[in-house]
Design an enzyme around this catalytic site. Sequence first.
Site, PDB file in Angstrom:
ATOM      1  N   GLU A  90      -9.788  -6.675   5.158  1.00 37.28           N
ATOM      2  CA  GLU A  90      -9.949  -5.424   4.215  1.00 37.28           C
ATOM      3  C   GLU A  90     -11.319  -6.597   3.285  1.00 37.28           C
ATOM      4  OE1 GLU A  90      -8.579  -4.030   1.018  1.00 37.28           O
ATOM      5  OE2 GLU A  90      -6.969  -3.836   2.268  1.00 37.28           O
TER       6      GLU A  90
ATOM      7  N   CYS B  40       2.405  -4.300  10.248  1.00 35.86           N
ATOM      8  CA  CYS B  40       1.673  -4.621   8.661  1.00 35.86           C
ATOM      9  C   CYS B  40       1.001  -3.117   9.600  1.00 35.86           C
ATOM     10  CB  CYS B  40       0.939  -5.578   8.578  1.00 35.86           C
ATOM     11  SG  CYS B  40      -0.238  -5.196   7.436  1.00 35.86           S
ATOM     12  N   THR B  41       0.617  -2.310   8.562  1.00 36.09           N
ATOM     13  CA  THR B  41      -0.887  -1.124   8.549  1.00 36.09           C
ATOM     14  C   THR B  41      -1.729  -1.349   9.298  1.00 36.09           C
ATOM     15  OG1 THR B  41      -0.304  -0.349   6.769  1.00 36.09           O
ATOM     16  CG2 THR B  41       0.732   0.373   8.596  1.00 36.09           C
ATOM     17  N   HIS B  42      -1.892  -2.846   8.466  1.00 33.14           N
ATOM     18  CA  HIS B  42      -3.464  -3.107   8.784  1.00 33.14           C
ATOM     19  C   HIS B  42      -4.038  -3.818   9.761  1.00 33.14           C
ATOM     20  CE1 HIS B  42      -3.748  -2.782   4.124  1.00 33.14           C
ATOM     21  NE2 HIS B  42      -4.939  -3.768   3.947  1.00 33.14           N
TER      22      HIS B  42
ATOM     23  N   CYS C  95       3.294   1.787   4.623  1.00 34.64           N
ATOM     24  CA  CYS C  95       2.779   0.623   4.647  1.00 34.64           C
ATOM     25  C   CYS C  95       4.215  -0.353   5.565  1.00 34.64           C
ATOM     26  CB  CYS C  95       3.099   0.044   2.782  1.00 34.64           C
ATOM     27  SG  CYS C  95       2.786  -1.300   2.602  1.00 34.64           S
TER      28      CYS C  95
ATOM     29  N   THR D  48       5.682  -3.261   4.511  1.00 35.25           N
ATOM     30  CA  THR D  48       6.189  -3.976   3.302  1.00 35.25           C
ATOM     31  C   THR D  48       6.629  -2.817   1.987  1.00 35.25           C
ATOM     32  OG1 THR D  48       3.915  -5.320   3.151  1.00 35.25           O
ATOM     33  CG2 THR D  48       5.809  -5.728   1.407  1.00 35.25           C
TER      34      THR D  48
ATOM     35  N   ASP E  98      -0.539   3.605   0.791  1.00 31.78           N
ATOM     36  CA  ASP E  98      -0.703   2.014   1.184  1.00 31.78           C
ATOM     37  C   ASP E  98      -1.096   0.718   0.243  1.00 31.78           C
ATOM     38  OD1 ASP E  98      -0.532  -0.494   2.807  1.00 31.78           O
ATOM     39  OD2 ASP E  98      -2.517   0.068   3.476  1.00 31.78           O
ATOM     40  N   SER E  99      -1.115  -0.260   0.741  1.00 33.24           N
ATOM     41  CA  SER E  99      -2.041  -1.288  -0.644  1.00 33.24           C
ATOM     42  C   SER E  99      -3.008  -1.152  -0.671  1.00 33.24           C
ATOM     43  CB  SER E  99      -1.438  -2.812  -0.261  1.00 33.24           C
ATOM     44  OG  SER E  99      -1.280  -2.875   1.526  1.00 33.24           O
TER      45      SER E  99
END
Length: 269
Positions: free
Chosen positions: A152, A186-188, A74, A76, A11-12
Amino acid sequence: MSDKRAIGVFDSGLGGLTVVKELNKLLPFEKIVYFGDTGRVPYGNKSRNTIRKYALQDEKFLLSHDVKLIIAACGTVSSVAFDTAESLPVPFVEVVSHAAKAAVSATKNKKIGVIGTSATIKSGAHKKRILELSPGATVIERDCPLFVPLVEEGITGADDIISIETAKRYLEPMCKAGVDTLILGCTHYPVLSDVLKKVMGDGVTLINMGEATAQYVKDYLNEHNMMSDAKKDSEYYVSDKSESFSAQARILLGDSEITATQVDIEKYE
Ligand code: DGL
């Protein structure tokens, strides 16, 4: 037969850990090699070309760890760069299709909301999959670019005025439209579940892409005799300093032993 090689997950940043959490629940004997591209997060406001370049490097890095399967954890990458997996020598799993399927089975009024990064929402990937499965469904989409930085930064409490007011701004149109199911595209975003539940209300089912994807991976490994039968410690890598990632990963995964290692992702061309 068993396959002891690890599952590669990328992921990012730390969002993909919400997928790892679900994998750990369903597949306790699988070792995970995780890469979080913390030096280049967020992906969701970048161009398709840049996201593709990053995804290719992330996949190369995981292949260098001899993984048996790669998960783009992710939304995206799964929406705009899934074609980067075409030449991979191992199976590739994205997170969009499984979430779309879960949303279609969950909805009663066929009104489904999708939230995600700007790149994901622009791609219309979730909507396309939902309409293939349920042509009469109404899909309401919204990008939420401030959610990834909030996660984050650890600003995720349901009593935090910043997270609540941001969520209200994004989600009130969804509530007004009467969606009964909301894909966290979105996985966040599962990290913000308490905030999202508070704003959307009890009547709305939240779809976590990690849950739907972990179930698919379990079935796939089973069918292909690729399950591992002996757990080895998972490994975590990041592309920028590792301290805050490690601290958040320990909390999210409930594992006090996690220490991420920093790598130079630009080397993987
Ligand atoms: N967690 C990612 C996603 O699912 C990426 C968020 C970002 O980097 O913008 O889309």
